[in-house]
Design a protein around this motif. Structure first.
Motif, PDB file in Angstrom:
ATOM      1  N   CYS A  22       0.429  -1.013  11.549  1.00 34.95           N
ATOM      2  CA  CYS A  22       1.396  -0.043  11.031  1.00 34.95           C
ATOM      3  C   CYS A  22       1.131   1.367  11.559  1.00 34.95           C
ATOM      4  O   CYS A  22       2.083   2.108  11.842  1.00 34.95           O
ATOM      5  CB  CYS A  22       1.335  -0.015   9.508  1.00 34.95           C
ATOM      6  N   CYS A  25       3.128   2.164  14.491  1.00 37.94           N
ATOM      7  CA  CYS A  25       4.534   1.763  14.398  1.00 37.94           C
ATOM      8  C   CYS A  25       5.402   2.964  14.012  1.00 37.94           C
ATOM      9  O   CYS A  25       4.998   3.806  13.206  1.00 37.94           O
ATOM     10  CB  CYS A  25       4.675   0.662  13.337  1.00 37.94           C
ATOM     11  N   GLN A  27       7.868   3.028  12.180  1.00 40.67           N
ATOM     12  CA  GLN A  27       8.326   2.950  10.788  1.00 40.67           C
ATOM     13  C   GLN A  27       7.256   3.391   9.779  1.00 40.67           C
ATOM     14  O   GLN A  27       7.557   3.506   8.585  1.00 40.67           O
ATOM     15  CB  GLN A  27       8.732   1.511  10.444  1.00 40.67           C
ATOM     16  N   PHE A  28       6.073   3.642  10.258  1.00 40.52           N
ATOM     17  CA  PHE A  28       4.975   3.967   9.338  1.00 40.52           C
ATOM     18  C   PHE A  28       5.117   5.397   8.810  1.00 40.52           C
ATOM     19  O   PHE A  28       5.445   6.319   9.550  1.00 40.52           O
ATOM     20  CB  PHE A  28       3.639   3.806  10.056  1.00 40.52           C
ATOM     21  N   CYS A  35       5.725   1.816   4.594  1.00 42.49           N
ATOM     22  CA  CYS A  35       6.678   1.473   5.652  1.00 42.49           C
ATOM     23  C   CYS A  35       8.045   2.047   5.278  1.00 42.49           C
ATOM     24  O   CYS A  35       8.543   1.780   4.185  1.00 42.49           O
ATOM     25  CB  CYS A  35       6.753  -0.047   5.770  1.00 42.49           C
ATOM     26  N   TYR A  39       9.067  -2.553   3.911  1.00 40.08           N
ATOM     27  CA  TYR A  39       8.292  -3.795   3.926  1.00 40.08           C
ATOM     28  C   TYR A  39       6.925  -3.600   3.279  1.00 40.08           C
ATOM     29  O   TYR A  39       6.313  -2.550   3.435  1.00 40.08           O
ATOM     30  CB  TYR A  39       8.083  -4.285   5.361  1.00 40.08           C
ATOM     31  N   PRO A  40       6.445  -4.634   2.599  1.00 44.16           N
ATOM     32  CA  PRO A  40       5.056  -4.578   2.123  1.00 44.16           C
ATOM     33  C   PRO A  40       4.150  -4.577   3.351  1.00 44.16           C
ATOM     34  O   PRO A  40       4.320  -5.422   4.244  1.00 44.16           O
ATOM     35  CB  PRO A  40       4.899  -5.858   1.294  1.00 44.16           C
ATOM     36  N   ASN A  41       3.240  -3.637   3.448  1.00 47.73           N
ATOM     37  CA  ASN A  41       2.505  -3.493   4.705  1.00 47.73           C
ATOM     38  C   ASN A  41       0.993  -3.631   4.587  1.00 47.73           C
ATOM     39  O   ASN A  41       0.280  -3.373   5.563  1.00 47.73           O
ATOM     40  CB  ASN A  41       2.856  -2.171   5.378  1.00 47.73           C
ATOM     41  N   HIS A  44      -0.581  -5.516   7.338  1.00 49.47           N
ATOM     42  CA  HIS A  44      -0.327  -5.034   8.701  1.00 49.47           C
ATOM     43  C   HIS A  44      -1.069  -3.749   9.019  1.00 49.47           C
ATOM     44  O   HIS A  44      -1.000  -3.276  10.158  1.00 49.47           O
ATOM     45  CB  HIS A  44       1.170  -4.805   8.909  1.00 49.47           C
ATOM     46  N   CYS A  56       3.559  -7.979  12.381  1.00 50.03           N
ATOM     47  CA  CYS A  56       4.847  -7.691  11.743  1.00 50.03           C
ATOM     48  C   CYS A  56       5.952  -7.852  12.777  1.00 50.03           C
ATOM     49  O   CYS A  56       5.885  -7.261  13.865  1.00 50.03           O
ATOM     50  CB  CYS A  56       4.836  -6.263  11.198  1.00 50.03           C
ATOM     51  N   GLU A  58       8.770  -6.594  12.770  1.00 52.39           N
ATOM     52  CA  GLU A  58       9.548  -5.368  12.921  1.00 52.39           C
ATOM     53  C   GLU A  58       8.753  -4.242  13.581  1.00 52.39           C
ATOM     54  O   GLU A  58       9.244  -3.117  13.670  1.00 52.39           O
ATOM     55  CB  GLU A  58      10.044  -4.901  11.544  1.00 52.39           C
ATOM     56  N   PHE A  59       7.552  -4.544  14.059  1.00 53.91           N
ATOM     57  CA  PHE A  59       6.735  -3.520  14.696  1.00 53.91           C
ATOM     58  C   PHE A  59       7.513  -2.843  15.824  1.00 53.91           C
ATOM     59  O   PHE A  59       8.121  -3.491  16.660  1.00 53.91           O
ATOM     60  CB  PHE A  59       5.451  -4.141  15.248  1.00 53.91           C
TER      61      PHE A  59
HETATM   62  S1  SF4 Z   1       7.828  -2.203  10.305  1.00 59.66           S
HETATM   63 FE1  SF4 Z   1       6.037  -3.540   9.998  1.00 59.66          FE
HETATM   64  S2  SF4 Z   1       4.457  -2.722  11.359  1.00 59.66           S
HETATM   65 FE2  SF4 Z   1       6.007  -1.134  11.084  1.00 59.66          FE
HETATM   66  S3  SF4 Z   1       5.275   0.116   9.359  1.00 59.66           S
HETATM   67 FE3  SF4 Z   1       6.680  -1.437   8.549  1.00 59.66          FE
HETATM   68  S4  SF4 Z   1       5.336  -3.122   7.912  1.00 59.66           S
HETATM   69 FE4  SF4 Z   1       4.162  -1.826   9.318  1.00 59.66          FE
END
Ligand code: SF4
Length: 62
Positions: A22, A25, A27-28, A35, A39-41, A44, A56, A58-59
């Motif tokens: 994460c 990423c 999205q972090f 996230c 998402y529960p992270n 990740h 993940c 969606e990374f």
């Molecule tokens: S999309 Fe996945 S890898 Fe990116 S922050 Fe969210 S949980 Fe983490």
């Protein structure tokens, strides 16, 4: 996706500077450790050489 990690994979991760947690990423949300996609992270997040990596789908590399 869960992947077992052995010594060779750790070498390749270091050699190729692979990123998958994460913290690398787009999205972090670092201020919150969450996230932005909701998402529960917990699985990740970056950890010190775990025996298993949970990728993940969606990374998105920053
Ligand atoms: S999309 Fe996945 S890898 Fe990116 S922050 Fe969210 S949980 Fe983490």
């Amino acid at each position: 996706m869960r992947t077992k990690v052995d010594a060779r994979l750790w070498q390749e991760i270091a050699h190729y500077r692979l990123r998958f947690s994460c913290e690398d990423c787009a999205q972090f949300v670092p201020e919150l450790g969450t996230c932005s996609a909701g998402y529960p992270n917990a699985e990740h997040r970056r950890r010190e050489q775990p025996s298993e990596i949970v990728f993940c789908k969606e990374f998105e590399l920053t």
